[in-house]
Design a protein around this motif. Structure first.
Motif, PDB file in Angstrom:
ATOM      1  N   GLY A 214       0.601  -1.409  -0.079  1.00 46.02           N
ATOM      2  CA  GLY A 214       0.070  -0.188  -0.105  1.00 46.02           C
ATOM      3  C   GLY A 214       0.671   1.483   0.086  1.00 46.02           C
ATOM      4  O   GLY A 214       0.165   2.379   0.173  1.00 46.02           O
ATOM      5  N   HIS A 215       2.173   1.219  -0.182  1.00 51.33           N
ATOM      6  CA  HIS A 215       2.979   2.296  -0.134  1.00 51.33           C
ATOM      7  C   HIS A 215       3.486   2.581  -1.779  1.00 51.33           C
ATOM      8  O   HIS A 215       3.768   1.688  -2.437  1.00 51.33           O
ATOM      9  N   GLU A 216       3.746   3.666  -2.319  1.00 50.24           N
ATOM     10  CA  GLU A 216       3.974   4.024  -3.553  1.00 50.24           C
ATOM     11  C   GLU A 216       5.083   5.119  -3.525  1.00 50.24           C
ATOM     12  O   GLU A 216       5.086   6.042  -2.891  1.00 50.24           O
ATOM     13  N   VAL A 217       6.070   4.572  -4.481  1.00 48.30           N
ATOM     14  CA  VAL A 217       7.336   5.514  -4.695  1.00 48.30           C
ATOM     15  C   VAL A 217       6.758   6.666  -5.696  1.00 48.30           C
ATOM     16  O   VAL A 217       6.207   6.435  -7.025  1.00 48.30           O
ATOM     17  N   LEU A 218       6.865   7.745  -5.252  1.00 52.96           N
ATOM     18  CA  LEU A 218       6.620   8.985  -6.043  1.00 52.96           C
ATOM     19  C   LEU A 218       7.693   9.457  -6.896  1.00 52.96           C
ATOM     20  O   LEU A 218       7.416  10.256  -7.960  1.00 52.96           O
ATOM     21  N   ALA A 219       8.806   9.602  -6.375  1.00 61.18           N
ATOM     22  CA  ALA A 219      10.394  10.072  -6.927  1.00 61.18           C
ATOM     23  C   ALA A 219      11.274   9.701  -5.983  1.00 61.18           C
ATOM     24  O   ALA A 219      11.429   9.076  -5.268  1.00 61.18           O
TER      25      ALA A 219
END
Length: 531
Positions: free
Chosen positions: A129-134
């Motif tokens: 449920g965690h997303e890498v944005l940059a």
């Protein structure tokens, strides 16, 4: 924005490749953080074919037996012409690497197994449920900008990052890495069935220009069909119940079986121009997209994980300098593209665009039966490119690529131990580096070997293998001693009596040290390991 402490290795993407990499790193005792934007592993069927190399990697991770429990082991393919008569078959019977060359599995079950196995390791942190944005890189590693399930953002610092985030790979785009290759014009419909009335356990390949297709048996009585769309057909048309029902009726007794998934796909034959940028590595579909005709897409990804895991572990532990990481792309690019090319060639056989071409293909394969060695090359699946490197983290011995053991995956025979138990060789090699002697006299198996200045640092495991007709006593000093039960090791490693083989944790031969003049190879190894 909060910031977490530094992690040795962070894996982005909890598909089969990311989960496999996490398992291997945990076996090597490396702390890992696994980040996945979805809340769970996949539930829909995707990849369905697993090969001997992948099962061997799972064996290193301690999961081969559990994986075999969810697979339909050891199956081949039958190629049918437009008249539905077989004109060729592929049914490999050899197990050079200790496992069947081709088996069927269900990706959701494999992912669940891999995820469950990670619960054993306290040094693994999974963040679903965690997303890498940059991301940003500096001299100390990588800083990831991550959003949690509640939308709150935080910074996560890692020494190394492995991007296993799929064919659309956000991280590949963040790194501005392009892919080379092409996309197939033809679309394919995939139909996954919950069960089957068909007990034929080989794959049927319909080489029919009127409708090329594949009929694949799966584990637990499941079945998959793949059909090429014809010109002018739309996604909506081919996924309609009436259309799908007719396809199933035309290709077996499975009309009316519950459909788990039906989806139209476009296939690609593409590979990245860079496998590594700074401290970030691309693996699996993020690095290469393989047509499905050879069943090698997922398997190539698992090879990526096997190749990179031990290198990251050795660097993090200080056993080897970080320069070893540059060999990841060198070694993987060559073999991955060879398998893409194999899939392209098989696709041409499966998808003849005219009846004339279909008949010529059939005639050609039937003619091969008159030449047993060539026919054996096909039936035993020897056209599949061997797992071997022409360059990378190896010490070449000057031999020809086809004959040298260096850069090649080591055979895995059944062996007999000193207490007469039977095992596969890898259970004796352990999870690290190994030095193998093949000798009928274990007591003198390592005599004449110069001092290896890197032996303690690599925690090198010495193993003496005796030929089939020799017992394992007296035991080799400071080494495990086993017997080549069926002669498979000697058959697959010609010349092994005249050299010592240094084997990497991924089971590739790093160096072949000649007994008659070992010093030059030992010195070359010392330079490579200290570079």
């Amino acid at each position: 924005m909060s910031q977490t402490g530094i992690t040795p290795v962070t894996i982005v993407g909890a598909g089969p490749v990311g989960l496999m990499l996490a398992n291997l790193l945990c076996v090597y005792d490396i702390p890992v953080v696994l980040i996945e934007r979805n809340l769970d592993t996949v539930k829909a069927p995707r990849a369905v074919s697993i090969d001997d190399e992948s099962l061997r990697s799972l064996q290193v991770a301690g999961l081969a037996d559990r994986t075999r429990g969810i697979c339909a082991m050891d199956y081949g393919s039958v190629y049918l012409g437009p008249d539905r008569r077989p004109f060729a078959s592929v049914s490999p019977s050899t197990a050079e690497y200790g496992h069947p060359r081709r088996s069927a599995f269900a990706q959701p079950e494999l992912e669940a197994l891999l995820a469950d196995s990670l619960r054993r390791y306290p040094h693994l942190t999974a963040r679903f449920g965690h997303e890498v944005l940059a991301l940003e890189q500096d001299d100390n590693g990588v800083v990831l900008d991550v959003a949690g399930p509640d939308g709150k953002r935080y910074q996560h610092r890692s020494r190394y990052v492995a991007a296993c985030d799929g064919g659309r790979s956000p991280i590949r785009h963040m790194l501005d890495i392009s892919m080379k290759g092409y996309t197939y014009e033809e679309k394919w419909l995939i139909i996954d069935l919950k069960g089957t009335r068909d007990n034929f356990r080989q794959t049927r390949v319909y080489c029919d220009p009127r409708r090329p297709g594949i009929n694949l048996p799966g584990p637990n009585g499941t079945r998959r069909f793949e059909f090429m769309l014809l010109q002018g057909e739309t996604d909506e048309e081919v996924t309609a119940a009436e259309f799908v029902g007719k396809l199933l009726r035309d290709h077996g007794p499975d009309d009316g079986i519950e459909i788990v998934r039906k989806q139209v796909y476009t296939f690609h034959a593409r590979m990245v121009t860079e496998w590594k940028k700074g401290s970030v590595f691309l693996l699996g579909d993020a690095a290469h997209l393989t047509p499905p005709f050879a069943g090698q897409g997922l398997n190539s990804g698992l090879r990526d994980a096997s190749n990179l895991a031990w290198k990251l572990a050795a660097v993090v532990r200080g056993q080897i300098t970080p320069s070893v990481l540059d060999s990841y792309g060198q070694e993987r690019a060559e073999h991955a593209w060879q398998l893409i090319e194999m899939a392209i060639k098989l696709g041409r056989i499966m998808m003849p665009d005219t009846m004339t071409k279909a008949r010529l293909i059939q005639a050609g394969f039937r003619a091969l039966r008159l030449a047993p060695p060539v026919n054996d090359y096909i039936t035993q699946m020897r056209y599949k490119p061997k797992p071997r490197f022409s360059q990378g983290f190896i010490v070449p011995d000057g031999g020809k690529l086809r004959t040298t053991q260096v850069g090649r995956m080591l055979a895995q025979p059944n062996i007999e131990t000193e207490n007469r138990s039977t095992r596969r060789l890898d259970t004796i090699l352990g999870t690290g580096f190994a030095l193998i002697a093949f000798s009928q006299d274990p007591a003198t198996a390592f005599e004449g070997l110069p001092e290896l200045p890197f032996e303690d640092r690599l925690d090198l495991q010495r193993v003496c293998i005796t030929p089939r007709y020799y017992n394992v006593f007296p035991a080799a000093p400071n080494a495990a001693t086993v017997r080549d039960m069926n002669g498979d090791f000697e058959r697959n490693c010609p010349g092994a009596r005249d050299r010592w083989l240094l084997v990497r944790p991924d089971r590739y031969v790093m160096a072949s040290i000649p007994r008659h003049s070992p010093q030059d190879t030992v010195q070359a190894l010392s330079r490579l390991l200290q570079a």
